[in-house]
Design a protein around this motif. Structure first.
Motif, short mmCIF file in Angstrom:
data_model
loop_
_atom_site.label_atom_id
_atom_site.label_comp_id
_atom_site.label_asym_id
_atom_site.label_seq_id
_atom_site.Cartn_x
_atom_site.Cartn_y
_atom_site.Cartn_z
N ASP A 70 -27.92 -27.44 43.95
CA ASP A 70 -26.57 -26.87 44.05
C ASP A 70 -26.41 -25.97 45.28
N GLU A 71 -27.45 -25.23 45.62
CA GLU A 71 -27.35 -24.33 46.77
C GLU A 71 -27.09 -25.10 48.06
N VAL A 72 -27.75 -26.23 48.19
CA VAL A 72 -27.57 -27.02 49.42
C VAL A 72 -26.18 -27.66 49.42
N ALA A 73 -25.75 -28.13 48.26
CA ALA A 73 -24.40 -28.71 48.15
C ALA A 73 -23.34 -27.65 48.49
N ASP A 74 -23.58 -26.43 48.01
CA ASP A 74 -22.67 -25.32 48.34
C ASP A 74 -22.66 -25.05 49.85
N ALA A 75 -23.86 -25.06 50.42
CA ALA A 75 -23.99 -24.70 51.84
C ALA A 75 -23.22 -25.68 52.73
N VAL A 76 -23.18 -26.95 52.36
CA VAL A 76 -22.43 -27.91 53.19
C VAL A 76 -21.02 -28.13 52.63
N LYS A 77 -20.64 -27.33 51.65
CA LYS A 77 -19.30 -27.39 51.04
C LYS A 77 -18.98 -28.77 50.49
N LEU A 78 -19.95 -29.32 49.77
CA LEU A 78 -19.76 -30.66 49.18
C LEU A 78 -18.76 -30.54 48.03
N PRO A 79 -17.62 -31.27 48.11
CA PRO A 79 -16.62 -31.15 47.03
C PRO A 79 -17.18 -31.63 45.70
N GLN A 80 -16.67 -31.06 44.62
CA GLN A 80 -17.17 -31.42 43.28
C GLN A 80 -17.04 -32.92 43.04
N LYS A 81 -15.95 -33.51 43.52
CA LYS A 81 -15.75 -34.94 43.27
C LYS A 81 -16.83 -35.78 43.92
N ALA A 82 -17.31 -35.34 45.07
CA ALA A 82 -18.40 -36.06 45.73
C ALA A 82 -19.72 -35.81 45.00
N LEU A 125 -27.31 -30.78 63.11
CA LEU A 125 -27.00 -30.17 61.82
C LEU A 125 -28.03 -29.09 61.52
N LYS A 126 -27.56 -27.90 61.22
CA LYS A 126 -28.49 -26.82 60.89
C LYS A 126 -27.96 -26.13 59.64
N VAL A 127 -28.52 -26.52 58.50
CA VAL A 127 -28.00 -26.00 57.24
C VAL A 127 -28.42 -24.55 57.05
N SER A 128 -27.53 -23.78 56.46
CA SER A 128 -27.86 -22.38 56.19
C SER A 128 -27.45 -22.02 54.77
N ILE A 129 -28.40 -21.53 54.00
CA ILE A 129 -28.09 -21.16 52.62
C ILE A 129 -27.95 -19.65 52.49
N ARG A 130 -28.99 -18.93 52.93
CA ARG A 130 -28.93 -17.46 52.86
C ARG A 130 -29.00 -16.85 54.26
N GLY A 131 -28.84 -17.68 55.26
CA GLY A 131 -29.00 -17.20 56.63
C GLY A 131 -30.30 -17.74 57.19
N PRO A 132 -30.34 -18.00 58.52
CA PRO A 132 -31.48 -18.72 59.13
C PRO A 132 -32.83 -18.06 58.88
N VAL A 133 -32.90 -16.76 58.97
CA VAL A 133 -34.20 -16.10 58.81
C VAL A 133 -34.62 -16.08 57.35
N ARG A 134 -33.65 -15.72 56.52
CA ARG A 134 -33.98 -15.61 55.10
C ARG A 134 -34.37 -16.95 54.48
N ASP A 135 -33.73 -18.04 54.96
CA ASP A 135 -34.10 -19.37 54.44
C ASP A 135 -35.56 -19.70 54.72
N ILE A 136 -35.97 -19.40 55.97
CA ILE A 136 -37.35 -19.71 56.33
C ILE A 136 -38.32 -18.79 55.59
N THR A 138 -29.04 -29.48 38.26
CA THR A 138 -29.01 -29.29 39.72
C THR A 138 -29.00 -27.81 40.12
N ASP A 139 -28.81 -26.91 39.16
CA ASP A 139 -28.91 -25.48 39.50
C ASP A 139 -30.35 -25.00 39.40
N LYS A 140 -31.25 -25.89 38.92
CA LYS A 140 -32.64 -25.48 38.73
C LYS A 140 -33.64 -26.37 39.47
#
Lengths: 409, 504
Positions: free
Chosen positions: B170-182, A6-17, B197-199
């Motif tokens: 919230d950013e991490v939940a968005d990144a893994v596409k966690l549904p709102q119900k979960a 699993l490799k999570v990406s929020i803003r892209g791999p470089v930008r996250d780091i 969770t947005d802060k």
């Protein structure tokens, strides 16, 4: 098959780091952009200071005699000592711990119920306390002799749990008072009838004789003014038939099962009792004999008397505020009394073992409680903590108590 | 009366404030042989770790549960002699507008399965999300266990931790596409951080949620007062001293070096090492002479946001919990789990649908109250601003109204009837917490744990933000952030810093 890591990406791999690597400098940028001005504690500190001042500096504003032996002192802010000049709010039934200076300079604190209603007190910016001066009453005697108009006093913020809470207590109350235990009920009854609606009450007031029936006119007037909502039942233990004419409906004897049955009905009723310990015990037995079942029962105890009856000396070693003292004490007095006599001005409030303000550590020796202090915490029982206000020394003691809190004068 | 002695030699270290952080610091110093003096403003030590008695009930004021992690192990490993009871389940969540009534079990496997069962098709995002939470927890364990973390290890083993370390939840939940119900089912524990969770710093939130769900939680016998009593006992045994009713009024400094304290009573005690369990807001704003406080320190204080406070209703009920229908230990009740909207509601005492966190102690500890009775405590986050319009004479009424609102919300959500069973009731507001702990504005947590003020930046910036030699902080404002366990262990960290400074 090996699972893809699993490799999570929020803003892209470089930008996250990068973001991780720079978030400390973000912090210091945010710091740099902030004001260097000193901040005040807003909102809450104002309420805390108004509600729970560390001490209230008051003066005796007026002295009025309820009868030959009972005096009401009106205590108002001391204009020379108080910064905000406003008394702290309270709930009807609460008390003040009053520092009383004895003629020899020693200071003793005593709890006194506030007899004025919150509305009255708020209006005149003063508390009334009503004190009975009987021959054996030591502190009231000092007050009577030494308190004049203008006498400066230090009192606590309002304390105690003897008040009506609408979420807990029924709208109908049975109030039972013995002797000077009537004082909180003047506040409670006045508050319920005058300042709130939908509340009803029956007050059984026990006293020795007509003279001792404190606030009788007040309650008689209240009963006339609110016949649907309030009933006053005076009960006199001494035989004085002539009072029948003065006070219609007076009972003679003690507050027994018969009177309690007379005073109660099928309404949901909360019972409030205030008076000497013997009254509490007697009422408990008498209530058992009636059909009546209280929904809630609340008590205000009277302080544990700390005056030596015999002489049975012990020594108490006291560690407090960085110093150690050795003082004489007596097996028949409370530890608190011994500490006060020694001039240590130990903290105390309720003097009945409930509030825990005097809590100290018993490091060596044995104490006894005539009555187990209701406010002693479970973990304290097994770890050597005790309440000096209700503990008497059995042996020489070594104790540690909190110092006198520093107060800004 | 004769005065026998003044206490012997001057202290080598002073701890200001005896919350759990201060007590832990004092204990760690005392057992290392340091002459330590703990100064407490209140008449007894403990801060939030305390209890109070009403009628036949002894109430727990603050601790909902202690996760079975480092702090719990610390209290069990040492000689504190505290008996712990296991919390039976993670939580029951009732979302009234969303028709959710969900029981979260302990154990990560069971928890994930329950969420996936309730939200079909959410397997991958739920598993991914919880895995990142786990990695955050493990990364903190790694960082906490080493004095020189290796960047290589961090990159190889904790890549997700680094990538999410500066993110909000919230950013991490968005990144893994966690549904709102979960999210609805996984988020509730956010209210114990008080930051939406947005802060809120994801790594902090995630680590807290993971450790709670995975390892379970405990409560001490005889309320959290037993923790402070145990510390006091052990501190005294080790030769440390504690003085109560001893409020520090001034922190003396000389050339940016701590030089002692002056008490409210006027007494001055010289000492070059001070651990503060009270907030930087108080220390730099009130205790140190303003001419000595560098502008950097004032800016640091002003940049940070004191966290939320709570309004708590403590109920002593006159029936046992089975007959009352109080089936669970921990209840989260809210209309929905939109944390931004819920957090906005903290500022309103009259908010008809707040989020409440309610604990029935008896579900974990039958002896929490006398036989045939039950203790229930209902907490809702609130802000100092929510109390700004209250006239002191109407304060008690304001508390009654807030209490009634929360009791009704609980009854409605759970289908129970408790109002007629209230034998004792007490309420605590920010004013109460301010009165007993003097915490800044009655806030119960330290500074809000946003990403730039989470654990990592606090730890990494610690040296840079040290403005006076000889002064270290512990408690919820310190580097480990807040909560019982973190506040307590920050005392150990502060003691270690002080000891190394002393060259012992």
């Amino acid at each position: 098959m090996k699972e893809k890591p699993l490799k999570v990406s929020i803003r892209g791999p470089v930008r996250d780091i990068l973001r991780f690597a720079t978030h400390i400098s973000d912090r210091h940028r945010i710091f740099r952009d902030s004001s260097p001005e000193r901040q005040e504690e807003k909102y809450i500190l104002r309420l805390r200071k108004a509600l729970h001042p560390e001490a209230q500096f008051l003066t005796v504003e007026s002295i009025s005699h309820e009868n030959d032996s009972t005096i009401t002192y009106s205590l108002a802010p001391n204009p020379y000592r108080n910064k905000n000049n406003t008394i702290a709010p309270f709930r009807a039934g609460q008390y003040l711990s009053v520092d009383v200076e004895m003629e020899n300079g020693q200071v003793i604190s005593r709890p006194y119920s506030i007899s004025s209603t919150p509305k009255e007190s708020r209006g005149k910016n003063a508390y009334d306390i009503t004190v009975k001066t009987s021959p054996g009453a030591f502190i009231p005697g000092i007050m009577k002799r030494t308190w004049k108009i203008g006498t400066e006093l230090t009192v606590s913020d309002p304390w105690g749990q003897f008040f009506h809470n609408p979420l807990r207590d029924p709208a109908h109350l049975l109030c039972i008072a013995g002797g000077s235990g009537i004082t909180p009920f003047r506040s409670i009854i006045g508050d319920r009838l005058r300042d709130k609606s939908n509340y009803t009450a029956v007050l059984i007031q026990g006293a020795a004789n007509r003279e001792e029936l404190i606030f009788s006119e007040y309650f008689m007037n209240m009963a006339n003014e609110y016949p649907e909502r309030f009933r006053w039942i005076p009960v006199l233990s001494d035989d004085t038939p002539e009072t029948d004419k003065e006070i219609p409906g007076v009972f003679r004897g003690l507050i027994d099962a018969e009177i309690l049955s007379e005073a109660t009905d099928s309404r949901e009723t909360g019972v409030f009792i205030c008076g000497p310990e013997a009254l509490h015990r007697f009422i408990d037995t008498e209530l058992e004999k009636t059909e009546f079942k209280a929904v809630r029962l609340r008590r205000e105890d009277y302080g544990i008397q700390g005056h030596p009856e015999g002489r049975s000396p012990v020594n108490i070693t006291v560690k407090t505020a960085g110093s150690t003292f050795l003082l004489p004490a007596d097996r028949d007095e409370t530890v608190l009394t011994a500490l006060e006599r020694a001039g240590l001005e130990p903290p105390s409030r309720c003097r009945t073992g409930n509030c825990g303000w005097c809590r100290g550590s018993l490091l060596e020796g044995k104490i006894r409680y005539d009555r187990e202090p209701g406010g002693l915490r479970a973990a304290d029982r097994t770890n050597g903590f005790f309440h000096p206000c209700s503990a008497k020394p059995e042996t020489d003691l070594i104790i540690e108590i909190p110092g006198k809190p520093g107060i800004h004068h | 009366m004769t005065e026998e002695s003044r206490s012997g030699s001057a202290p080598e270290a002073i701890v200001i404030g005896s919350g759990l952080g201060g007590l832990c610091a004092g204990y760690e110093l005392a057992v290392k042989g340091v002459r330590v003096l703990i100064l407490e403003r209140h008449n007894m030590p403990g801060g939030f770790a305390t209890s109070f008695i009403r009628g036949r009930f002894e109430f727990e004021p603050s601790l909902h549960e202690l996760s079975a992690t480092a702090a719990y192990e610390y209290l069990r490993d040492n000689t504190f002699d505290i008996n712990f009871r296991k919390v039976p389940e993670a939580y029951r969540l009732i979302l009234t507008e969303k028709n959710v009534d969900f029981r979260a079990p302990f154990g990560m496997e069971e928890f994930r399965k329950s969420v996936i069962r309730a939200v079909p098709g959410s397997d991958k995002p739920v598993n991914d999300f919880m895995k990142i939470c786990e990695e955050s927890y493990q990364a903190f364990s790694y960082l906490g266990g080493t004095s020189s973390p290796s960047p290589g290890v961090l990159f190889r083993q904790y890549g997700n931790f680094l990538r999410t370390g500066a993110a909000v939840t919230d950013e991490v939940a968005d990144a893994v596409k966690l549904p709102q119900k979960a999210r609805d089912l996984i988020y509730p524990y956010w209210c114990y951080l008080g930051t939406s969770t947005d802060k809120v710093s994801f790594s902090l939130w995630a680590s807290m949620v993971y450790s709670y769900l995975n390892f379970g939680a405990y409560i001490p016998d005889k309320k959290s007062h037993s923790l402070s009593v145990a510390f006091v006992r052990e501190i005294r045994k080790a030769g440390g001293q504690i003085r109560c009713n001893a409020e520090v009024e001034k922190l003396l400094t000389h050339n940016r070096q701590i030089d002692g304290v002056t008490l409210r009573s006027g007494e001055t005690i010289r000492c070059r090492h001070v651990i503060s369990n009270i907030s930087p807001h108080h220390v730099y704003g009130n205790l140190i002479d303003s001419s000595e406080v560098p502008a950097r320190a004032s800016r640091m204080v002003n940049a940070r946001t004191p966290g939320v406070s709570f309004f708590v209703v403590y109920l002593g009920l006159d029936a046992d919990r089975e007959s009352l229908g109080l089936t669970d230990y921990s209840y989260f009740i809210a209309p929905h789990m939109d944390t931004v909207r819920l957090a906005e509601g903290f500022g309103n005492r009259h908010n008809p649908e707040p989020m409440q966190a309610t604990v029935c102690l008896n579900a974990a500890d039958e002896s929490a109250s006398p036989p045939g009775t039950t203790i229930l405590s209902i907490s809702a986050a609130t802000t100092p601003e929510a109390w700004k319009d209250v006239n002191p004479w109407n304060y008690h009424r304001a508390k009654e109204e807030f209490a009634e609102l929360l009791i009704r919300q609980f009854e409605k959500a759970t289908g129970t009837e408790i109002r007629s069973h209230i034998e004792e009731i007490e309420t605590a507001s920010p004013v109460t917490f301010s009165r007993y702990t003097a915490a800044w504005n009655g806030t119960v947590y330290g500074y809000e744990a946003t990403p730039w003020d989470g654990i990592i930046p606090r730890v990494l910036a610690d040296k840079k933000e040290s403005y006076f030699k000889g002064l270290h902080f512990c408690g919820g404002n310190a580097s480990r952030t807040y909560g019982f366990g973190s506040s307590m262990l920050s005392g150990k960290t502060a003691a270690e810093k002080a000891v190394s400074e002393m060259g012992i």
